[in-house]
Design a protein around this motif. Structure first.
Motif, PDB file in Angstrom:
ATOM      1  N   MET A 110       0.825  -1.207   0.000  1.00  0.00           N
ATOM      2  CA  MET A 110       0.000   0.000   0.000  1.00  0.00           C
ATOM      3  C   MET A 110       0.858   1.255   0.000  1.00  0.00           C
ATOM      4  O   MET A 110       0.577   2.189  -0.722  1.00  0.00           O
ATOM      5  N   ALA A 111       1.949   1.237   0.776  1.00  0.00           N
ATOM      6  CA  ALA A 111       2.740   2.449   0.962  1.00  0.00           C
ATOM      7  C   ALA A 111       3.424   2.889  -0.325  1.00  0.00           C
ATOM      8  O   ALA A 111       3.672   4.071  -0.517  1.00  0.00           O
ATOM      9  N   ASN A 112       3.757   1.939  -1.229  1.00  0.00           N
ATOM     10  CA  ASN A 112       4.499   2.306  -2.429  1.00  0.00           C
ATOM     11  C   ASN A 112       3.597   2.595  -3.623  1.00  0.00           C
ATOM     12  O   ASN A 112       4.087   2.805  -4.726  1.00  0.00           O
ATOM     13  N   LEU A 113       2.294   2.601  -3.437  1.00  0.00           N
ATOM     14  CA  LEU A 113       1.386   2.895  -4.536  1.00  0.00           C
ATOM     15  C   LEU A 113       1.287   4.403  -4.742  1.00  0.00           C
ATOM     16  O   LEU A 113       1.200   5.171  -3.784  1.00  0.00           O
ATOM     17  N   LYS A 114       1.290   4.809  -5.996  1.00  0.00           N
ATOM     18  CA  LYS A 114       1.110   6.228  -6.330  1.00  0.00           C
ATOM     19  C   LYS A 114      -0.274   6.649  -5.881  1.00  0.00           C
ATOM     20  O   LYS A 114      -1.252   5.925  -6.064  1.00  0.00           O
ATOM     21  N   GLN A 115      -0.390   7.846  -5.292  1.00  0.00           N
ATOM     22  CA  GLN A 115      -1.671   8.312  -4.761  1.00  0.00           C
ATOM     23  C   GLN A 115      -2.122   9.565  -5.515  1.00  0.00           C
ATOM     24  O   GLN A 115      -1.353  10.501  -5.680  1.00  0.00           O
ATOM     25  N   TYR A 116      -3.376   9.535  -5.962  1.00  0.00           N
ATOM     26  CA  TYR A 116      -3.939  10.652  -6.716  1.00  0.00           C
ATOM     27  C   TYR A 116      -5.018  11.369  -5.918  1.00  0.00           C
ATOM     28  O   TYR A 116      -5.961  10.739  -5.428  1.00  0.00           O
ATOM     29  N   ASN A 117      -4.868  12.693  -5.815  1.00  0.00           N
ATOM     30  CA  ASN A 117      -5.934  13.530  -5.293  1.00  0.00           C
ATOM     31  C   ASN A 117      -6.780  14.057  -6.457  1.00  0.00           C
ATOM     32  O   ASN A 117      -6.442  13.864  -7.631  1.00  0.00           O
ATOM     33  N   MET A 118      -7.868  14.728  -6.135  1.00  0.00           N
ATOM     34  CA  MET A 118      -8.702  15.342  -7.160  1.00  0.00           C
ATOM     35  C   MET A 118      -8.122  16.696  -7.556  1.00  0.00           C
ATOM     36  O   MET A 118      -7.279  17.250  -6.859  1.00  0.00           O
ATOM     37  N   TYR A 119      -8.591  17.197  -8.696  1.00  0.00           N
ATOM     38  CA  TYR A 119      -8.122  18.497  -9.182  1.00  0.00           C
ATOM     39  C   TYR A 119      -9.300  19.466  -9.152  1.00  0.00           C
ATOM     40  O   TYR A 119     -10.206  19.391  -9.979  1.00  0.00           O
ATOM     41  N   ILE A 120      -9.307  20.341  -8.165  1.00  0.00           N
ATOM     42  CA  ILE A 120     -10.438  21.247  -7.946  1.00  0.00           C
ATOM     43  C   ILE A 120      -9.929  22.669  -7.789  1.00  0.00           C
ATOM     44  O   ILE A 120      -9.052  22.941  -6.967  1.00  0.00           O
ATOM     45  N   ASN A 121     -10.472  23.567  -8.601  1.00  0.00           N
ATOM     46  CA  ASN A 121     -10.146  24.993  -8.516  1.00  0.00           C
ATOM     47  C   ASN A 121      -8.647  25.251  -8.642  1.00  0.00           C
ATOM     48  O   ASN A 121      -8.076  26.096  -7.959  1.00  0.00           O
ATOM     49  N   GLY A 122      -8.002  24.481  -9.533  1.00  0.00           N
ATOM     50  CA  GLY A 122      -6.583  24.677  -9.784  1.00  0.00           C
ATOM     51  C   GLY A 122      -5.663  24.100  -8.739  1.00  0.00           C
ATOM     52  O   GLY A 122      -4.452  24.366  -8.760  1.00  0.00           O
ATOM     53  N   GLU A 123      -6.192  23.289  -7.826  1.00  0.00           N
ATOM     54  CA  GLU A 123      -5.373  22.695  -6.765  1.00  0.00           C
ATOM     55  C   GLU A 123      -5.622  21.197  -6.676  1.00  0.00           C
ATOM     56  O   GLU A 123      -6.702  20.707  -7.017  1.00  0.00           O
ATOM     57  N   TRP A 124      -4.625  20.483  -6.178  1.00  0.00           N
ATOM     58  CA  TRP A 124      -4.761  19.044  -5.946  1.00  0.00           C
ATOM     59  C   TRP A 124      -5.369  18.836  -4.561  1.00  0.00           C
ATOM     60  O   TRP A 124      -4.749  19.155  -3.553  1.00  0.00           O
ATOM     61  N   SER A 125      -6.599  18.336  -4.552  1.00  0.00           N
ATOM     62  CA  SER A 125      -7.397  18.309  -3.324  1.00  0.00           C
ATOM     63  C   SER A 125      -7.632  16.890  -2.823  1.00  0.00           C
ATOM     64  O   SER A 125      -8.152  16.037  -3.562  1.00  0.00           O
ATOM     65  N   PRO A 126      -7.302  16.611  -1.562  1.00  0.00           N
ATOM     66  CA  PRO A 126      -7.612  15.297  -0.997  1.00  0.00           C
ATOM     67  C   PRO A 126      -9.115  15.148  -0.789  1.00  0.00           C
ATOM     68  O   PRO A 126      -9.841  16.143  -0.683  1.00  0.00           O
ATOM     69  N   PRO A 127      -9.609  13.928  -0.715  1.00  0.00           N
ATOM     70  CA  PRO A 127     -11.050  13.712  -0.526  1.00  0.00           C
ATOM     71  C   PRO A 127     -11.489  14.144   0.869  1.00  0.00           C
ATOM     72  O   PRO A 127     -10.727  14.032   1.833  1.00  0.00           O
ATOM     73  N   SER A 128     -12.722  14.601   0.985  1.00  0.00           N
ATOM     74  CA  SER A 128     -13.224  15.089   2.265  1.00  0.00           C
ATOM     75  C   SER A 128     -13.276  13.993   3.315  1.00  0.00           C
ATOM     76  O   SER A 128     -13.154  14.268   4.510  1.00  0.00           O
ATOM     77  N   ASN A 129     -13.451  12.731   2.886  1.00  0.00           N
ATOM     78  CA  ASN A 129     -13.513  11.631   3.854  1.00  0.00           C
ATOM     79  C   ASN A 129     -12.148  11.009   4.110  1.00  0.00           C
ATOM     80  O   ASN A 129     -12.025  10.066   4.910  1.00  0.00           O
ATOM     81  N   GLY A 130     -11.116  11.494   3.432  1.00  0.00           N
ATOM     82  CA  GLY A 130      -9.760  10.990   3.631  1.00  0.00           C
ATOM     83  C   GLY A 130      -9.525   9.599   3.069  1.00  0.00           C
ATOM     84  O   GLY A 130      -8.471   9.006   3.322  1.00  0.00           O
ATOM     85  N   LYS A 131     -10.467   9.091   2.273  1.00  0.00           N
ATOM     86  CA  LYS A 131     -10.346   7.712   1.791  1.00  0.00           C
ATOM     87  C   LYS A 131      -9.917   7.656   0.326  1.00  0.00           C
ATOM     88  O   LYS A 131     -10.241   8.529  -0.471  1.00  0.00           O
ATOM     89  N   ALA A 146      -0.833  24.852 -19.464  1.00  0.00           N
ATOM     90  CA  ALA A 146      -1.458  25.631 -20.533  1.00  0.00           C
ATOM     91  C   ALA A 146      -1.920  26.997 -20.053  1.00  0.00           C
ATOM     92  O   ALA A 146      -2.041  27.929 -20.847  1.00  0.00           O
ATOM     93  N   GLY A 147      -2.217  27.127 -18.755  1.00  0.00           N
ATOM     94  CA  GLY A 147      -2.551  28.435 -18.213  1.00  0.00           C
ATOM     95  C   GLY A 147      -4.025  28.750 -18.093  1.00  0.00           C
ATOM     96  O   GLY A 147      -4.409  29.920 -18.092  1.00  0.00           O
ATOM     97  N   PHE A 148      -4.872  27.736 -17.959  1.00  0.00           N
ATOM     98  CA  PHE A 148      -6.297  27.996 -17.741  1.00  0.00           C
ATOM     99  C   PHE A 148      -6.508  28.601 -16.353  1.00  0.00           C
ATOM    100  O   PHE A 148      -5.860  28.185 -15.387  1.00  0.00           O
ATOM    101  N   PRO A 149      -7.424  29.536 -16.215  1.00  0.00           N
ATOM    102  CA  PRO A 149      -7.728  30.083 -14.886  1.00  0.00           C
ATOM    103  C   PRO A 149      -8.242  28.986 -13.957  1.00  0.00           C
ATOM    104  O   PRO A 149      -8.869  28.018 -14.411  1.00  0.00           O
ATOM    105  N   PRO A 150      -8.005  29.112 -12.655  1.00  0.00           N
ATOM    106  CA  PRO A 150      -8.490  28.104 -11.700  1.00  0.00           C
ATOM    107  C   PRO A 150      -9.999  27.924 -11.787  1.00  0.00           C
ATOM    108  O   PRO A 150     -10.747  28.899 -11.948  1.00  0.00           O
ATOM    109  N   GLY A 151     -10.434  26.682 -11.695  1.00  0.00           N
ATOM    110  CA  GLY A 151     -11.861  26.376 -11.677  1.00  0.00           C
ATOM    111  C   GLY A 151     -12.474  26.117 -13.035  1.00  0.00           C
ATOM    112  O   GLY A 151     -13.594  25.603 -13.118  1.00  0.00           O
ATOM    113  N   VAL A 152     -11.771  26.470 -14.109  1.00  0.00           N
ATOM    114  CA  VAL A 152     -12.330  26.252 -15.451  1.00  0.00           C
ATOM    115  C   VAL A 152     -12.440  24.752 -15.741  1.00  0.00           C
ATOM    116  O   VAL A 152     -13.433  24.287 -16.313  1.00  0.00           O
TER     117      VAL A 152
END
Length: 494
Positions: free
Chosen positions: A1-22, A197-203
C-alpha cells in the motif's frame, strides 16, 4: 500500500484530498495487481468542484476572454499533449490494459482535436434574421451554457474526455470531469498539461469516485447546466432521472451492437481486416464494436475460413509488448461478463467456431481469447445485447432487403460497416441502416471534423465536428426596434 502512487482530485486549480480521507485502488489489467490509489470523492467534494466551476464561469479571467483567446489556450493544450504522448499512453495502458502502441497512436492524433476546435473558436456565431417587421432588427447569438458535467468510461478515458472538453471550452463553458473509477489516472495526469497551458483556476476540474457517491451528486447538482455522458444504458437511465433535479441538457453516447455487412463483391482481404479491427481491436471494448457480422451466403464459407485463420493468429499478450495485437479486458467484472455471454451463446444453440475461453490463470491478467460464434437467429440474446469484449457473432444473408432487416433488428443504432464495390448499393444501404455512423469499406475511422452519436438505445446528441459546439451553446434572440415612432397599443402583440 505504501508504495502505490496516490492521486488527489483536481479542484479549482489545486490538488485536493477527498473530504472523507479515503482512497481506493486501481488495478493493472495485465497483472491483476493494484498500481495506484485514487481519491474517493463524496458529495462535499463534488459541491466544491461545481461551485469552483460556476465561479470560474462568471470570473472575468475566463468569461472576459475573447473566443480567439480561448482558441489560443486550446492550441497550447494540443502542443503540450504532443510533447507528452508516450507518458500518457503508458498511464492509459497501465490503467485499462489497451495496447501501448494503440494508445500511443491514438494519443498522437488527439492534438488534432484541440487544433480543430481552437480554429473553430472564433467562427461560432449567430444569425441575422430576415424578420417580417420593417422596423425591427433581429439577430441571434450563441452563448455558453455554464457548468458542464462530463462523465467518461474506462475503455478510452482520454479520447472520450477530449471529445467533451474541447468543444465545451471553446464555447466558453467550464467543466467538471468525473472519470470511471476504474481508469482515473490518465485524466489526472492530463491535468498537469492543463496547469501548464494556463487555464484560470476552476475552469477545468476533475473529481474521482464511484457512481452513487460522486456521479449522482454531480449529475443532479443544481448548478450543472449540461451533462455529457459516455457509458452504459443503465447508468444513462440514472443520469436522466438525476437531470430532473436540475433540468440540465443531456448528451448520451451509450454504445451499440453494430452490424458489419460483407457483400459478395467486396474486397475480401480488406473486409477481413476491417472485421478484425471492428471487433478485436481494443479487445472488443469499443462503443462502435462491429460485434454482429453479416456475410453474403455466396462467399460465406470462404470468407469465414479466411477470417478464422487470421483470428487464430492474433497475438494476445502484454499490452506493453509492441508485438501484442490484443491485450487484456479492463476489469475483472468485464471478464466475468464476457464469460457469461459465451456460456449463454452455447445455451442458445450458437456454434462456437474459435476461442471461447479465458487465457492464463487467476493472477496472470484478465485475458480472453478472440471468440467467434455462428448464429441462426438474430433474436439470440448474444446477437442483441452489448457484450463489450472480443466476441463476434456471424450470420449469413441472401439479399439487400434481408440484411437491412437483420441489421436493423437491434435496440441500438450507433454504427455500421458496409463492404461492397457497388456504390449504388452502398448509398441505398446508408439511407436504410439505422445508425448514426456508417463506414463503407473501412471501419473505426475517426476525425475531429466528423460527428459521433447514435439513436435508439445508443443515445442522443453528437460529439465531434461543429455539431458538438452547438451542443454546448444556447441561442439568444435579440430584438432591436429601429423606429422612433410612439409605441402602439400595449395590449396588442407586435
Amino acid at each position: 500500500m505504501a508504495n502505490l502512487k496516490q492521486y488527489n482530485m483536481y479542484i479549482n486549480g489545486e490538488w485536493s484530498p477527498p473530504s472523507n480521507g479515503k482512497y481506493f485502488e486501481s488495478y493493472n489489467p495485465a497483472t491483476e495487481e493494484p498500481w495506484c490509489q485514487v481519491a474517493d470523492g463524496q458529495s462535499e467534494d463534488i459541491d466544491r468542484a461545481v461551485n469552483a466551476a460556476y465561479q470560474a464561469f462568471q470570473n472575468p479571467e475566463w468569461a472576459g476572454l475573447t473566443s480567439t483567446q480561448r482558441g489560443h489556450l486550446l492550441r497550447k493544450v494540443g502542443d503540450l499533449l504532443s510533447d507528452n504522448v508516450e507518458e500518457l499512453a503508458r498511464y492509459e495502458t497501465r490503467d485499462n490494459g489497451k495496447l501501448f502502441r494503440e494508445m500511443k497512436g491514438q494519443l498522437s492524433y488527439m492534438p488534432q482535436f484541440f487544433y480543430y476546435y481552437a480554429g473553430l473558436a472564433d467562427k461560432i456565431h449567430g444569425d441575422t434574421l430576415p424578420i417580417d417587421k420593417q422596423d425591427m432588427f433581429v439577430f441571434t447569438n450563441r452563448e455558453p451554457l455554464g457548468v458542464v458535467a462530463a462523465i467518461t468510461p474506462w475503455n478510452s478515458p482520454l479520447y472520450l474526455t477530449f471529445l467533451k472538453l474541447a468543444p465545451a471550452l471553446i464555447a466558453g463553458n467550464t467543466i467538471v470531469i468525473k472519470p470511471s473509477e476504474y481508469t482515473s489516472a490518465s485524466i489526472l495526469e492530463f491535468m498537469r498539461i492543463i496547469e501548464k497551458a494556463g487555464f484560470p483556476p476552476g475552469v477545468i476540474n476533475v473529481v474521482t469516485g464511484f457512481g452513487l457517491t460522486a456521479g449522482s451528486p454531480l449529475t443532479s447538482h443544481r448548478l450543472v447546466s449540461r451533462t455529457a455522458f459516455t457509458g452504459g444504458v443503465e447508468s444513462a437511465r440514472k443520469i436522466v432521472r438525476n437531470s430532473a433535479e436540475n433540468l440540465s441538457a443531456l448528451s448520451l453516447e451509450l454504445g451499440g451492437k453494430s452490424p458489419n455487412i460483407i457483400f459478395d463483391d467486396a474486397n475480401l482481404h480488406n473486409a477481413v481486416k476491417g472485421v478484425i479491427a471492428g471487433i478485436f481491436g481494443a479487445t472488443g471494448q469499443s462503443c462502435v464494436a462491429g460485434s454482429r457480422l453479416f456475410v453474403h451466403q455466396d462467399i460465406y464459407d470462404s470468407f469465414v475460413e479466411k477470417l478464422v485463420a487470421r483470428v487464430k493468429e492474433i497475438k494476445v499478450g502484454d499490452p506493453m509488448n509492441e508485438e501484442s495485437e490484443m491485450g487484456p479486458v479492463a476489469t475483472a467484472a468485464q471478464l466475468e461478463t464476457i464469460e457469461s455471454y459465451v456460456s449463454l451463446a452455447t445455451e442458445e444453440g450458437a456454434r462456437l467456431i474459435t476461442g471461447g475461453k479465458r487465457l492464463g490463470n487467476s493472477g496472470t491478467g484478465w485475458y480472453y481469447e478472440p471468440t467467434i460464434f455462428e448464429h441462426i437467429n438474430t433474436s439470440d440474446r448474444v446477437m442483441q445485447e452489448e457484450i463489450f469484449g472480443p466476441v463476434l457473432s456471424i450470420i449469413s444473408f441472401e439479399s439487400e432487403e434481408e440484411v437491412i432487416q437483420k441489421a436493423n433488428d437491434s435496440n441500438y443504432g450507433l454504427a455500421a460497416g458496409i463492404w461492397t464495390k457497388d456504390l449504388g448499393r452502398a448509398h441505398r444501404l446508408v439511407k436504410k441502416i439505422q445508425a448514426g455512423i456508417v463506414w463503407v469499406n473501412t471501419y473505426r475511422s475517426i476525425s475531429p471534423m466528423a460527428p459521433i452519436g447514435g439513436s435508439k438505445l445508443s443515445g442522443y446528441g453528437r460529439e465531434g465536428g461543429i455539431e458538438a459546439v452547438y451542443e454546448y451553446t444556447q441561442s439568444k434572440t435579440v430584438w432591436i426596434n429601429t423606429s422612433e415612432e410612439s409605441m402602439e397599443d400595449p395590449f396588442k402583440i407586435r
